[in-house]
Design a protein around this motif. Structure first.
Motif, PDB file in Angstrom:
ATOM      1  N   CYS A 107     -11.186 -54.142  -0.437  1.00 21.15           N
ATOM      2  CA  CYS A 107     -10.602 -52.926   0.120  1.00 21.15           C
ATOM      3  C   CYS A 107      -9.104 -52.960  -0.166  1.00 21.15           C
ATOM      4  CB  CYS A 107     -10.838 -52.860   1.627  1.00 21.15           C
ATOM      5  SG  CYS A 107      -9.818 -51.627   2.451  1.00 21.15           S
ATOM      6  N   CYS A 116     -13.819 -47.930   4.715  1.00 23.00           N
ATOM      7  CA  CYS A 116     -13.957 -49.383   4.681  1.00 23.00           C
ATOM      8  C   CYS A 116     -14.671 -49.853   5.947  1.00 23.00           C
ATOM      9  CB  CYS A 116     -12.581 -50.031   4.573  1.00 23.00           C
ATOM     10  SG  CYS A 116     -12.590 -51.807   4.880  1.00 23.00           S
ATOM     11  N   CYS A 158     -11.514 -51.870   8.165  1.00 20.02           N
ATOM     12  CA  CYS A 158     -10.304 -51.201   8.672  1.00 20.02           C
ATOM     13  C   CYS A 158     -10.463 -49.689   8.726  1.00 20.02           C
ATOM     14  CB  CYS A 158      -9.093 -51.572   7.822  1.00 20.02           C
ATOM     15  SG  CYS A 158      -9.097 -50.831   6.183  1.00 20.02           S
ATOM     16  N   CYS A 181      -7.149 -53.383   3.535  1.00 23.19           N
ATOM     17  CA  CYS A 181      -7.082 -54.590   4.359  1.00 23.19           C
ATOM     18  C   CYS A 181      -7.492 -55.856   3.603  1.00 23.19           C
ATOM     19  CB  CYS A 181      -7.984 -54.437   5.588  1.00 23.19           C
ATOM     20  SG  CYS A 181      -9.746 -54.406   5.185  1.00 23.19           S
ATOM     21  N   TYR A 199     -10.467 -56.681   2.712  1.00 29.83           N
ATOM     22  CA  TYR A 199     -11.855 -57.085   2.998  1.00 29.83           C
ATOM     23  C   TYR A 199     -12.647 -57.166   1.700  1.00 29.83           C
ATOM     24  CZ  TYR A 199     -16.781 -56.227   4.168  1.00 29.83           C
ATOM     25  OH  TYR A 199     -18.148 -56.280   4.214  1.00 29.83           O
TER      26      TYR A 199
HETATM   27 ZN   LIG Z   1     -10.300 -52.207   4.654  1.00 29.69          ZN
END
Ligand SMILES: [Zn+2]
Length: 257
Positions: free
Chosen positions: A42, A68, A71, A45, A47
């Motif tokens: 992502c 996402c 986040c 964030c 991820y």
């Molecule tokens: Zn994210």
């Protein structure tokens, strides 16, 4: 089940899978990042996407609803759009070329056009890492497949040469860079895959598309000439149409004489 009945679901799945990979190319090539390492993240964030976040179209629509998992940052609509367009192109190509070696060559070509279209649209850039290997792959496939190596070589010279001359003339005349070097290499690549006849079809189709969309934008913006759709996007559209229907367009045109 006959082999033909498997062709459509196979093309749909291949198209979605390749579309997913093209998204990675579109995102990472302009940033000069590696295509396989690390996994998708992502941008908000960091991820790291798991396999079930990465199912084409389905993950975007059903699992993540465009956000996402961690986040909730919105994910670009470009992802499912590129996947669906690639799927559509795979199915169309299967219809036009059948289960032939030429289908494979034209699918590689179509994937390159999708990536060039998207990167040029966003960054006004036609990366050499696509166009230069593209010229080599196109010439190699034309050794064995239509249009044949002679037409392909003329296509590279005509495609690259014509745009280079126009750009050079414009530069001499106006002192400004009109046509980027990326356009020249992209049209040379189109020539390597499609041959010189379909390069001409591509130039006509992309000019018509460019003029129509240009007029539309001018009409909407009441005379504002400053619209900045880069020429590579029109070349990509023209080349895809020429690849799929160019031979029929030529036959139709010739029938008037
Ligand atoms: Zn994210």
């Amino acid at each position: 089940m006959s082999p033909e009945s498997l062709q459509l679901p196979l093309l749909v799945m291949l198209g979605l899978a390749f579309g997913s990979f093209l998204n990675v190319c579109i995102h990472r090539i302009p940033l000069e990042q590696s295509l396989n390492n690390p996994g998708s993240r992502c941008p908000g964030c960091g991820y790291e996407l798991r396999w079930f976040d990465n199912i084409p179209v389905l993950s975007y629509v059903v699992l993540l609803r465009g956000r996402c998992r961690k986040c909730r940052a919105p994910i670009s609509l470009r992802y499912p759009i590129v996947e669906l367009i690639t799927m559509g192109l795979f199915v169309l190509h299967g219809d036009v070329f059948g289960w032939t070696p030429l289908l494979a060559a034209r699918l590689i070509f179509a994937c390159a056009m999708v990536v060039l279209f998207a990167i040029d649209l966003e960054h006004h850039l036609l990366p050499n890492v696509i166009t230069l290997p593209g010229i080599a792959v196109g010439l190699a496939s034309s050794l064995f497949l239509p249009p044949g190596i002679r037409d392909a070589l003329i296509g590279v010279l005509a495609g690259g040469g014509v745009l280079w001359l126009i750009g050079e003339a414009y530069f001499r005349y106006s002192g400004q860079e009109g046509m980027g070097g990326g356009d020249v290499k992209m049209l040379a690549m189109i020539g390597a895959f499609l041959g010189w006849k379909l390069v001409l079809v591509t130039l006509v189709l992309s000019s018509v598309a460019g003029s129509l969309i240009g007029l539309l934008v001018i009409a909407i913006r009441r005379g504002g000439m400053k619209y900045a759709l880069p020429y590579g996007t029109f070349l990509a559209l023209g080349a895809l149409a020429a690849s799929l229907a160019g031979d029929r367009i030529i036959a139709w045109y010739v029938s008037f004489y």
